[in-house]
Scaffold this motif. Structure first.
Motif, PDB file in Angstrom:
ATOM      1  N   ARG A   4       0.855  -1.187   0.000  1.00 30.11           N
ATOM      2  CA  ARG A   4       0.000   0.000   0.000  1.00 30.11           C
ATOM      3  C   ARG A   4       0.887   1.232   0.000  1.00 30.11           C
ATOM      4  NH1 ARG A   4      -5.443  -1.272   2.421  1.00 30.11           N
ATOM      5  NH2 ARG A   4      -5.678   0.965   2.197  1.00 30.11           N
ATOM      6  N   VAL A   5       0.488   2.279  -0.725  1.00 26.81           N
ATOM      7  CA  VAL A   5       1.239   3.523  -0.816  1.00 26.81           C
ATOM      8  C   VAL A   5       0.418   4.644  -0.208  1.00 26.81           C
ATOM      9  CG1 VAL A   5       2.258   5.194  -2.412  1.00 26.81           C
ATOM     10  CG2 VAL A   5       2.430   2.755  -2.898  1.00 26.81           C
ATOM     11  N   GLY A   6       1.086   5.544   0.504  1.00 27.52           N
ATOM     12  CA  GLY A   6       0.423   6.707   1.083  1.00 27.52           C
ATOM     13  C   GLY A   6       1.200   7.972   0.803  1.00 27.52           C
ATOM     14  N   ILE A   7       0.484   9.091   0.747  1.00 29.97           N
ATOM     15  CA  ILE A   7       1.073  10.405   0.504  1.00 29.97           C
ATOM     16  C   ILE A   7       0.676  11.323   1.656  1.00 29.97           C
ATOM     17  CG2 ILE A   7       1.088  12.422  -1.030  1.00 29.97           C
ATOM     18  CD1 ILE A   7       0.248  10.507  -3.295  1.00 29.97           C
ATOM     19  N   GLY A   8       1.622  12.133   2.108  1.00 30.31           N
ATOM     20  CA  GLY A   8       1.339  13.104   3.158  1.00 30.31           C
ATOM     21  C   GLY A   8       1.916  14.466   2.821  1.00 30.31           C
ATOM     22  N   TYR A   9       1.279  15.508   3.327  1.00 29.04           N
ATOM     23  CA  TYR A   9       1.733  16.882   3.103  1.00 29.04           C
ATOM     24  C   TYR A   9       1.391  17.698   4.338  1.00 29.04           C
ATOM     25  CZ  TYR A   9       1.964  21.627   1.278  1.00 29.04           C
ATOM     26  OH  TYR A   9       2.266  22.951   1.093  1.00 29.04           O
ATOM     27  N   ASP A  10       2.281  18.620   4.697  1.00 26.18           N
ATOM     28  CA  ASP A  10       1.978  19.539   5.790  1.00 26.18           C
ATOM     29  C   ASP A  10       2.681  20.862   5.535  1.00 26.18           C
ATOM     30  OD1 ASP A  10       0.669  20.217   8.177  1.00 26.18           O
ATOM     31  OD2 ASP A  10       2.422  19.722   9.388  1.00 26.18           O
ATOM     32  N   LEU A  11       2.099  21.936   6.054  1.00 27.49           N
ATOM     33  CA  LEU A  11       2.635  23.288   5.924  1.00 27.49           C
ATOM     34  C   LEU A  11       2.351  24.023   7.223  1.00 27.49           C
ATOM     35  CD1 LEU A  11       3.221  25.670   3.401  1.00 27.49           C
ATOM     36  CD2 LEU A  11       1.043  26.313   4.413  1.00 27.49           C
ATOM     37  N   HIS A  12       3.356  24.716   7.748  1.00 27.69           N
ATOM     38  CA  HIS A  12       3.175  25.540   8.948  1.00 27.69           C
ATOM     39  C   HIS A  12       3.839  26.883   8.738  1.00 27.69           C
ATOM     40  CE1 HIS A  12       1.462  22.840  12.045  1.00 27.69           C
ATOM     41  NE2 HIS A  12       2.050  21.888  11.350  1.00 27.69           N
ATOM     42  N   GLN A  13       3.289  27.899   9.392  1.00 31.05           N
ATOM     43  CA  GLN A  13       3.882  29.230   9.375  1.00 31.05           C
ATOM     44  C   GLN A  13       5.162  29.230  10.198  1.00 31.05           C
ATOM     45  OE1 GLN A  13       0.642  31.717  10.908  1.00 31.05           O
ATOM     46  NE2 GLN A  13       0.642  32.752   8.939  1.00 31.05           N
ATOM     47  N   GLU A 145       9.892  33.245   3.303  1.00 28.18           N
ATOM     48  CA  GLU A 145      10.236  32.756   4.640  1.00 28.18           C
ATOM     49  C   GLU A 145       9.117  32.984   5.648  1.00 28.18           C
ATOM     50  OE1 GLU A 145      14.343  33.341   5.878  1.00 28.18           O
ATOM     51  OE2 GLU A 145      14.838  33.889   3.804  1.00 28.18           O
ATOM     52  N   GLU A 146       7.892  32.805   5.171  1.00 28.51           N
ATOM     53  CA  GLU A 146       6.721  32.893   6.035  1.00 28.51           C
ATOM     54  C   GLU A 146       6.258  31.506   6.477  1.00 28.51           C
ATOM     55  OE1 GLU A 146       4.998  36.782   3.627  1.00 28.51           O
ATOM     56  OE2 GLU A 146       3.884  34.907   3.545  1.00 28.51           O
ATOM     57  N   ALA A 147       6.726  30.457   5.790  1.00 28.76           N
ATOM     58  CA  ALA A 147       6.246  29.101   6.071  1.00 28.76           C
ATOM     59  C   ALA A 147       7.274  28.083   5.607  1.00 28.76           C
ATOM     60  CB  ALA A 147       4.910  28.860   5.354  1.00 28.76           C
ATOM     61  N   ALA A 148       7.042  26.848   6.035  1.00 31.40           N
ATOM     62  CA  ALA A 148       7.812  25.696   5.565  1.00 31.40           C
ATOM     63  C   ALA A 148       6.820  24.566   5.342  1.00 31.40           C
ATOM     64  CB  ALA A 148       8.868  25.284   6.577  1.00 31.40           C
ATOM     65  N   ALA A 149       7.167  23.673   4.444  1.00 30.21           N
ATOM     66  CA  ALA A 149       6.278  22.556   4.121  1.00 30.21           C
ATOM     67  C   ALA A 149       7.090  21.273   3.971  1.00 30.21           C
ATOM     68  CB  ALA A 149       5.511  22.842   2.831  1.00 30.21           C
ATOM     69  N   ALA A 150       6.388  20.162   3.937  1.00 31.98           N
ATOM     70  CA  ALA A 150       7.009  18.868   3.661  1.00 31.98           C
ATOM     71  C   ALA A 150       5.986  17.981   2.981  1.00 31.98           C
ATOM     72  CB  ALA A 150       7.508  18.214   4.950  1.00 31.98           C
ATOM     73  N   CYS A 151       6.482  17.107   2.117  1.00 33.63           N
ATOM     74  CA  CYS A 151       5.642  16.081   1.518  1.00 33.63           C
ATOM     75  C   CYS A 151       6.358  14.752   1.699  1.00 33.63           C
ATOM     76  CB  CYS A 151       5.340  16.380   0.052  1.00 33.63           C
ATOM     77  SG  CYS A 151       6.792  16.633  -0.958  1.00 33.63           S
ATOM     78  N   ALA A 152       5.578  13.690   1.805  1.00 30.60           N
ATOM     79  CA  ALA A 152       6.142  12.363   2.049  1.00 30.60           C
ATOM     80  C   ALA A 152       5.334  11.309   1.320  1.00 30.60           C
ATOM     81  CB  ALA A 152       6.146  12.062   3.549  1.00 30.60           C
ATOM     82  N   VAL A 153       6.035  10.273   0.924  1.00 31.23           N
ATOM     83  CA  VAL A 153       5.427   9.083   0.338  1.00 31.23           C
ATOM     84  C   VAL A 153       5.964   7.908   1.121  1.00 31.23           C
ATOM     85  CG1 VAL A 153       5.235   7.660  -1.738  1.00 31.23           C
ATOM     86  CG2 VAL A 153       5.347  10.136  -1.938  1.00 31.23           C
ATOM     87  N   CYS A 154       5.101   6.925   1.380  1.00 29.33           N
ATOM     88  CA  CYS A 154       5.580   5.726   2.050  1.00 29.33           C
ATOM     89  C   CYS A 154       4.956   4.505   1.402  1.00 29.33           C
ATOM     90  CB  CYS A 154       5.253   5.749   3.534  1.00 29.33           C
ATOM     91  SG  CYS A 154       3.526   5.397   3.879  1.00 29.33           S
ATOM     92  N   MET A 155       5.597   3.380   1.617  1.00 27.88           N
ATOM     93  CA  MET A 155       5.030   2.114   1.195  1.00 27.88           C
ATOM     94  C   MET A 155       4.945   1.212   2.418  1.00 27.88           C
ATOM     95  SD  MET A 155       6.084  -0.636  -1.717  1.00 27.88           S
ATOM     96  CE  MET A 155       5.284   0.299  -3.015  1.00 27.88           C
ATOM     97  N   LEU A 156       3.801   0.562   2.528  1.00 32.56           N
ATOM     98  CA  LEU A 156       3.583  -0.423   3.589  1.00 32.56           C
ATOM     99  C   LEU A 156       3.396  -1.782   2.940  1.00 32.56           C
ATOM    100  CD1 LEU A 156       0.858   1.368   5.770  1.00 32.56           C
ATOM    101  CD2 LEU A 156       3.345   1.508   6.007  1.00 32.56           C
ATOM    102  N   THR A 157       3.785  -2.819   3.639  1.00 33.04           N
ATOM    103  CA  THR A 157       3.473  -4.180   3.219  1.00 33.04           C
ATOM    104  C   THR A 157       2.793  -4.880   4.392  1.00 33.04           C
ATOM    105  OG1 THR A 157       5.663  -4.952   3.849  1.00 33.04           O
ATOM    106  CG2 THR A 157       5.327  -4.401   1.542  1.00 33.04           C
TER     107      THR A 157
END
Length: 162
Positions: A4-13, A145-157
């Protein structure tokens, strides 16, 4: 076995008088990320990717901002709890690949410690965790420089039947 594959994203000031914590590592910088917890955008994106892959909702379902219990929470603890939920659902983490988007500071000196921290919290090997950093070329809220973000992908078995 099921993958299974998942995607995540977050952004904060970004905000003064807050520590900059990314990947569970405190980074020396005059401003940090604002949020209900420690605002670690990288770990939050990874949590959402893991929860999404296991079809367990998102980080807000499990750790709502409306709950005082999670005020100032250490995102490493949230990541470990998410890993427990994923494991209880019958999955194990195959890999995590994530990107942090922040204009400053340069994160290259901190990437390996972030990888080790995340691998340890997920109880996987260092080779199963990839972390990269980029800027937004001075464009938009991140570039200003008002915010930072991250994105992630993972695989589960797992042995869970879809």
């Amino acid at each position: 076995m099921v993958s299974r594959v998942g995607i995540g994203y977050d952004l904060h000031q970004l905000a003064e008088d807050r520590p900059l914590i990314l990947g569970g590592v405190q980074i020396p910088h005059p401003i940090g990320l604002a949020g209900h917890s420690d605002a670690d955008v990288l770990l939050h994106a990874i949590c959402d990717a893991l929860l999404g892959a296991a079809a367990l909702g998102d980080i807000g379902v499990h750790f709502p901002e409306s709950s005082p219990r999670w005020k100032g929470a250490d995102s490493r603890m949230l990541l470990r709890k998410v890993n427990d939920l994923v494991t209880e659902a019958g999955y194990s983490v195959t890999n995590v690949d994530a990107t942090i988007i922040i204009e400053r500071p340069k994160l290259r000196p901190h990437i390996e410690l972030m990888r080790r921290t995340i691998a340890g919290d997920l109880m996987i090997t260092l080779e199963q965790v990839s972390i990269k950093a980029t800027t937004s070329e001075r464009l938009g809220t991140i570039g200003r420089e008002e915010a930072a973000a991250a994105c992630a992908v993972c695989m589960l078995t797992g042995s869970v039947v879809p």
